[in-house]
Design a protein around this motif. Structure first.
Motif, PDB file in Angstrom:
ATOM      1  N   GLN A  53       1.046  -1.228  -0.125  1.00  0.00           N
ATOM      2  CA  GLN A  53      -0.004   0.036   0.126  1.00  0.00           C
ATOM      3  C   GLN A  53       0.948   1.069  -0.023  1.00  0.00           C
ATOM      4  OE1 GLN A  53      -1.987  -1.489   3.334  1.00  0.00           O
ATOM      5  NE2 GLN A  53      -3.923  -1.245   2.488  1.00  0.00           N
ATOM      6  N   PRO A  54       1.401   1.600  -1.066  1.00  0.00           N
ATOM      7  CA  PRO A  54       2.585   2.511  -0.862  1.00  0.00           C
ATOM      8  C   PRO A  54       1.987   3.904  -0.690  1.00  0.00           C
ATOM      9  CG  PRO A  54       2.002   1.994  -3.302  1.00  0.00           C
ATOM     10  CD  PRO A  54       1.263   1.018  -2.484  1.00  0.00           C
ATOM     11  N   THR A  55       0.793   4.375  -1.207  1.00  0.00           N
ATOM     12  CA  THR A  55       0.239   5.687  -0.627  1.00  0.00           C
ATOM     13  C   THR A  55       0.166   5.818   0.942  1.00  0.00           C
ATOM     14  OG1 THR A  55      -1.086   5.858  -2.733  1.00  0.00           O
ATOM     15  CG2 THR A  55      -1.710   7.239  -0.977  1.00  0.00           C
ATOM     16  N   LEU A  56      -0.312   4.655   1.557  1.00  0.00           N
ATOM     17  CA  LEU A  56      -0.536   4.837   2.741  1.00  0.00           C
ATOM     18  C   LEU A  56       0.896   4.733   3.450  1.00  0.00           C
ATOM     19  CD1 LEU A  56      -2.268   4.623   5.579  1.00  0.00           C
ATOM     20  CD2 LEU A  56      -2.347   1.848   5.152  1.00  0.00           C
ATOM     21  N   GLN A  57       1.669   3.632   3.078  1.00  0.00           N
ATOM     22  CA  GLN A  57       3.131   3.663   3.658  1.00  0.00           C
ATOM     23  C   GLN A  57       3.792   5.185   3.506  1.00  0.00           C
ATOM     24  OE1 GLN A  57       6.115   1.380   1.533  1.00  0.00           O
ATOM     25  NE2 GLN A  57       6.551   0.315   3.375  1.00  0.00           N
TER      26      GLN A  57
END
Length: 240
Positions: A200-204
């Protein structure tokens, strides 16, 4: 909350010392306690553990002996390379169970990935799970806790089973970091601690940015008991 406490130092008092007497400059109990505090703070090397100890030396002296200051990173490495892993695992498990008891916390670990690198049988009372889905409640009914297999949910492998989660803290690995899972846990009366990774790159990225800002500010003005609500943006820029 119960009035008794669970001082971390007492849980390592009986840890067998593998060192020769003439080489002992530091109290054995200080070494694992500093290391655990450093790991909780996010360190991932012995050099970082030493740096954490130096930075927090004044605080550590409030409950540790530190007769010769903070051990070097080489000392941490040598001591841990010779510690009995089963005895150390028992100390850590006893401490975790004690903290849960004092805090009135019931911990439910789904899928048990926390000890994924531990060889089977090397960490007493924290068995390395091999099944796809399971749950474990460390402090209940006794020091050993219990672990039960549950059926895999075909829709999502990390869906928590239908349990009484009132007051419990449910921990799940990154595959379970989903809104519907968090909602299910809350609907069942529990609290959640979910891992985040590159899936989950955006959340990370949002989590990293928040903590980068907090670290730069040295957490000034942030009460230790205050929960931070992490927010991320959906593709259309709306908070979710």
């Amino acid at each position: 909350m119960p009035k008794q406490d669970a001082p971390i130092t007492r849980y390592f008092a009986d840890l067998p010392d593998p060192r020769m007497d003439r080489t002992k400059k530091h109290s054995l109990g200080d070494i694992p306690v500093i290391t655990l505090c450093a790991v909780v703070a996010g360190t991932d090397s012995w050099e970082e553990v030493e740096a954490f100890g130096e930075a927090k030396a004044d605080w550590l002296r409030t409950f540790l002996a530190l007769p010769n200051g903070i051990p070097s990173h080489g000392t941490f490495y040598r001591v841990f390379s010779r510690l009995d892993p089963q005895a150390f695992g028992k100390c850590v498990a006893d401490w975790m169970a004690g903290v849960c008891e004092v805090a009135g916390l019931r911990h439910v670990a789904v899928d048990g990935k926390a000890v994924r690198s531990a060889p089977e049988g090397h960490v007493q009372r924290v068995p390395a799970p091999r099944q796809c889905v399971g749950r474990r409640e460390p402090p209940d009914p006794g020091p050993g806790g219990r672990r039960r297999r549950v059926a895999r949910d075909r829709r999502h492998p990390r869906n928590p089973p239908v349990l009484d989660l009132k007051g419990a803290l449910v921990t799940i690995d990154a595959a379970g970091c989903q809104k519907e899972i968090a909602k299910q846990i809350r609907n069942q009366g529990g609290h959640y601690l979910l891992a985040v990774n590159g899936n989950q790159p955006t959340l990370q990225a949002a989590v990293h940015a928040e903590f980068d800002w907090l670290i730069e500010a040295d957490f000034v003005g942030l009460p230790y008991d205050e929960a931070i609500r992490m927010r991320r943006l959906s593709d259309n820029g709306q908070p979710v």
